[in-house]
Design an enzyme around this catalytic site. Structure first.
Site, mmCIF file in Angstrom:
data_model
loop_
_atom_site.group_PDB
_atom_site.id
_atom_site.type_symbol
_atom_site.label_atom_id
_atom_site.label_comp_id
_atom_site.label_asym_id
_atom_site.label_seq_id
_atom_site.Cartn_x
_atom_site.Cartn_y
_atom_site.Cartn_z
ATOM 1 N N ASP A 41 4.327 -20.609 8.983
ATOM 2 C CA ASP A 41 3.951 -21.478 10.103
ATOM 3 C C ASP A 41 4.107 -22.948 9.739
ATOM 4 O OD1 ASP A 41 1.308 -19.278 11.247
ATOM 5 O OD2 ASP A 41 3.466 -19.290 11.596
ATOM 6 N N LYS A 122 9.563 13.264 15.100
ATOM 7 C CA LYS A 122 8.816 12.076 14.686
ATOM 8 C C LYS A 122 9.604 10.841 15.120
ATOM 9 C CE LYS A 122 6.570 10.114 10.621
ATOM 10 N NZ LYS A 122 7.266 8.829 10.543
ATOM 11 N N GLU A 180 3.649 6.922 20.586
ATOM 12 C CA GLU A 180 4.618 5.996 20.006
ATOM 13 C C GLU A 180 5.245 5.113 21.090
ATOM 14 O OE1 GLU A 180 4.372 6.739 16.912
ATOM 15 O OE2 GLU A 180 5.979 5.651 15.902
ATOM 16 N N LYS A 288 2.179 20.265 13.097
ATOM 17 C CA LYS A 288 0.713 20.250 13.170
ATOM 18 C C LYS A 288 0.232 21.671 13.349
ATOM 19 C CE LYS A 288 1.059 15.933 15.669
ATOM 20 N NZ LYS A 288 1.002 15.284 16.971
ATOM 21 N N CYS A 409 5.401 -9.180 -22.612
ATOM 22 C CA CYS A 409 4.574 -9.739 -23.689
ATOM 23 C C CYS A 409 5.068 -9.364 -25.081
ATOM 24 C CB CYS A 409 3.130 -9.287 -23.523
ATOM 25 S SG CYS A 409 2.917 -7.521 -23.785
ATOM 26 N N CYS A 437 -1.081 -9.191 -21.710
ATOM 27 C CA CYS A 437 0.247 -9.093 -21.110
ATOM 28 C C CYS A 437 0.232 -9.819 -19.766
ATOM 29 C CB CYS A 437 0.654 -7.634 -20.922
ATOM 30 S SG CYS A 437 2.255 -7.481 -20.134
HETATM 31 S S1 IVH Z 1 0.550 12.640 14.714
HETATM 32 C C1 IVH Z 1 -3.016 11.701 11.499
HETATM 33 N N1 IVH Z 1 2.752 13.055 15.976
HETATM 34 O O1 IVH Z 1 4.223 9.080 12.409
HETATM 35 C C2 IVH Z 1 -1.658 11.281 11.933
HETATM 36 N N2 IVH Z 1 2.634 11.114 14.595
HETATM 37 O O2 IVH Z 1 3.267 8.958 9.451
HETATM 38 C C3 IVH Z 1 -1.342 11.846 13.241
HETATM 39 N N3 IVH Z 1 4.638 9.713 14.646
HETATM 40 O O3 IVH Z 1 1.822 6.579 12.409
HETATM 41 C C4 IVH Z 1 -0.038 11.391 13.718
HETATM 42 N N4 IVH Z 1 5.771 10.973 16.056
HETATM 43 O O4 IVH Z 1 3.417 6.569 14.307
HETATM 44 C C5 IVH Z 1 2.114 12.244 15.120
HETATM 45 N N5 IVH Z 1 4.606 13.585 17.205
HETATM 46 C C6 IVH Z 1 3.990 12.761 16.365
HETATM 47 C C7 IVH Z 1 4.581 11.574 15.852
HETATM 48 C C8 IVH Z 1 3.864 10.773 14.962
HETATM 49 C C9 IVH Z 1 5.786 9.855 15.324
HETATM 50 C C10 IVH Z 1 4.343 8.606 13.718
HETATM 51 C C11 IVH Z 1 3.070 7.877 13.995
HETATM 52 C C12 IVH Z 1 2.287 7.858 12.710
HETATM 53 C C13 IVH Z 1 3.304 8.296 11.722
HETATM 54 C C14 IVH Z 1 2.648 9.130 10.656
#
Ligand code: IVH
Length: 679
Positions: A41, A122, A180, A288, A409, A437
């Protein structure tokens, strides 16, 4: 004005412009800021001031014109009711087999039990948590550090995929819907000259000061989980996903319910092949456990749930040349070789460093300076060298010899001998007996002020290095007696940034014992062990008393603390600098005792120990149940133990000793009854 003067001013101005663009690139393209926000900044203000003062100064790279400006820090920080954790990673079938094995062990399930997973792509975007109360979207937070997010409600409201009101009868009274935020690849194309990749574009747009700016960017939202909830009557993830759609959220159309590792692998392969045809970036699949009751039983480890994992797609890779091998010295003295490579673009990120892990890895792959190598980068994992193309090796190439002395060191180095595996570690460490060190000291200071330790805002790694170099800090306690007059005069510092730093340092004085112990950076004492120590020792005074040998032994009572940790704590207290630092810090800081674990559970103030095999429940789950109900686990039969729970084939010695000490012995049934009184 003399032309010479104007030349000098112009030169200074262009230097600053170059600098800020380097910082922008580090932040936006590499996602690795190399200076603090204060420094950034200040530099920006200096440039704008110069432009105002001298109208002959112009550059199309001026921060007054470029879009890639740094998001402002104007958002309020709000604590997540339930932390937003991250996920463990799996890279191959073996990792998945291990993941399932651990689950079966924890839940005490038979080996051939079939587990059902919700497999969800993901998305590589930015996660957000949306709070709904009585059907109304009230507040939206970014993930932040997982504990505290930024209030970006107004910006999230501009996203069409996010319902503002939900009227369905079965919508919970209160719930955090999590998912997301991302930009589709097609949409990204139209703004691609402004950002390095869709993820950065989403992140930058979400954190605009003015939500009108956010509304111009085609952000999208896909929902996939929840945090806190009140009156949510759903039993499985798949049912939850269906309901999300009914409530008006978008969910991923590639979500699947899958049983069996082979089917998970097949689905992974199919999706990886389709990956490029999907309109958003995905970097793997999240698995999951489908049933919520199993998820609840499994619970969480320190940073991630035990019931989910991210199965990454294979990494991007490129070929480059090793220009040099540098040895970095870490906080624990570990020597890590890093290859400085010819900068190369790997999946949208310019990479110029790649880790070589350790000495053994260099020997095994016979890696040499000048070699042509394949470098891989997977998401947020540090790039690493995978293989050497020996056909490209020059005839005069020389074998690389790992230094035997610490490059910082000059001390001797050695590899620890692991008593359990009867092998030497792969990592070589600096053995500086006098604790002098320089690199270890600097790295320890960086750790001390870092986010998860003292969390001093604006005290980044570069600043620690600078302050060390000019003798402002040598020991952790020096942080609390900084010479701010001297700092004010340094390049890039001013009244405002010094005041901000003063404020953050002052704030950091109040700290929990757990964080404080972690901040000390004792080897083998990570967050989890620091928590165990803090809960056992209760206050900082008893922690300081560990400097007396006889007090260290009591730690053996803590379940989870073993010989390795004790040896390391002993080593820490054998250093007079550490003891003096501890005394001084204890005077300056306000270190609060251990928070009582989950305050008022039915097992409060009761200690337990298990021996023998339990029925239908693993030892890990039994322990976790005791802790969830505020009880404590100890690992020695002594007069601090209240209950010894005896399963099949117990260790007789323990039972006899417990009888001698008149400790109450419980069968598993009796223990279960005790627990059931909770509900
Ligand atoms: S469940 C307890 N489902 O992955 C964590 N995460 O490394 C539960 N993400 O920060 C997360 N797709 O941003 C979940 N279908 C999905 C996902 C997802 C992307 C991302 C999320 C999270 C990261 C976890």
């Amino acid at each position: 004005m003399k032309s010479n003067d104007s030349k000098l001013i112009k030169k200074d101005y262009l230097k600053k412009i170059n600098l800020i663009n380097r910082y922008n690139k580090a932040y936006y393209k590499n996602s690795k800021p190399i200076i603090t926000d204060f420094e950034y900044d200040n530099l920006k203000i200096e440039i704008l001031d110069l432009e105002k003062k001298y109208n002959f100064l112009k550059s199309d790279k001026s921060p007054s014109l470029t879009v890639g400006f740094k998001p402002s820090k104007i958002f309020n920080k709000v604590k997540h009711k339930i932390p937003m954790l991250s996920l463990g990673n799996a890279f191959n079938k073996e990792d998945l087999i291990n993941f399932e094995k651990k689950i079966c062990n924890f839940l005490s399930l038979k080996k051939n039990t079939i587990i059902e997973y919700s497999a969800e792509p993901k998305i590589d975007g930015i996660s957000a948590s949306l709070l709904y109360r009585n059907g109304k979207f009230i507040q939206g937070l970014s993930r932040g550090d997982g504990i505290e997010g930024e209030d970006i409600t107004e910006n999230l409201k501009t996203i069409k995929d996010i319902p503002k009101y939900i009227f369905n009868k079965n919508f919970p009274e209160e719930i955090d819907i999590r998912g997301e935020v991302y930009i589709g690849n097609k949409d990204f194309n139209s703004i691609k000259d402004k950002f390095a990749n869709p993820r950065n574009a989403a992140s930058g747009s979400l954190r605009q000061k003015n939500s009108d700016e956010t509304s111009k960017i085609p952000l999208r939202f896909i929902a996939y989980t929840y945090g806190f909830s009140k009156k949510l009557n759903i039993n499985t993830q798949s049912e939850f996903l269906k309901n999300l759609e009914i409530w008006g959220f978008r969910v991923n159309k590639y979500n699947n319910i899958i049983k069996g590792i082979n089917n998970l692998m097949q689905n992974h392969k199919n999706l990886e092949e389709k990956r490029n045809k999907i309109d958003f970036d995905i970097d793997g699949i999240v698995y999951k456990i489908n049933k919520f009751d199993l998820q609840r039983r499994l619970g969480f480890a320190t940073n991630s749930p035990r019931w989910a994992i991210a199965h990454k797609f294979s990494a991007n890779s490129s070929v480059s040349e090793i220009l040099n091998i540098e040895i970095q010295v870490g906080r624990t003295g570990a020597l890590t070789p890093v290859a400085k490579i010819k900068p190369v673009n790997i999946g949208g990120v310019v990479v110029s460093n790649a880790t070589l892990h350790n000495e053994d890895e260099i020997i095994r792959k016979d890696i040499r300076i000048g070699d042509t190598v394949k470098v891989e980068r997977a998401g947020d994992v540090i790039p690493h060298v995978i293989s050497v193309d020996k056909t490209k090796r020059k005839t005069d190439s020389k074998k690389y010899f790992f230094p035997e002395k610490c490059p910082s060191c000059g001390s001797n180095t050695a590899k620890d001998f692991n008593e359990a595996t009867k092998k030497h570690d792969a990592v070589r460490r600096c053995l500086n007996e006098e604790f002098k060190c320089e690199k270890i000291a600097i790295e320890s200071l960086k750790h001390f002020v870092s986010k998860e330790a003292l969390n001093i805002d604006g005290f980044g790694k570069k600043i620690v290095e600078k302050f060390w170099e000019i003798n402002l800090v040598k020991f952790p306690q020096d942080i609390f007696s900084l010479n701010f007059e001297k700092i004010k005069k340094l390049d890039g510092w001013g009244e405002l940034s010094v005041n901000n730093l003063k404020y953050s340092i002052e704030k950091s004085k109040k700290i929990s014992l757990e964080r404080f112990i972690f901040a000390l950076g004792i080897r083998h004492i990570g967050k989890e062990n620091a928590r165990l120590l803090s809960q056992h020792l209760k206050n900082v005074e008893s922690f300081c008393r560990l400097s007396k040998e006889s007090n260290i032994e009591v730690l053996l009572n803590i379940d989870g603390i073993g010989e390795t940790q004790i040896k390391s704590i002993r080593n820490f207290f054998s250093n007079k600098f550490n003891i003096s630092a501890l005394e001084k810090l204890n005077k300056i800081m306000k270190i609060s005792g251990a928070a009582l674990s989950k305050k008022d559970g039915i097992l409060k103030n009761k200690t337990f120990m298990f021996t023998g095999k339990l029925n239908e429940i693993s030892r890990a789950e039994a322990k976790s149940l005791v802790e969830q109900n505020s009880g404590k686990i100890i690992s020695n039969v002594n007069n601090k133990l209240n209950f010894l729970v005896v399963g099949e084939k117990p260790t007789n010695k323990k039972v006899i000793k417990a009888k001698e000490l008149k400790i109450k012995i419980l069968t598993q049934d009796e223990w279960t009854k005790m627990l059931n009184k909770t509900s």
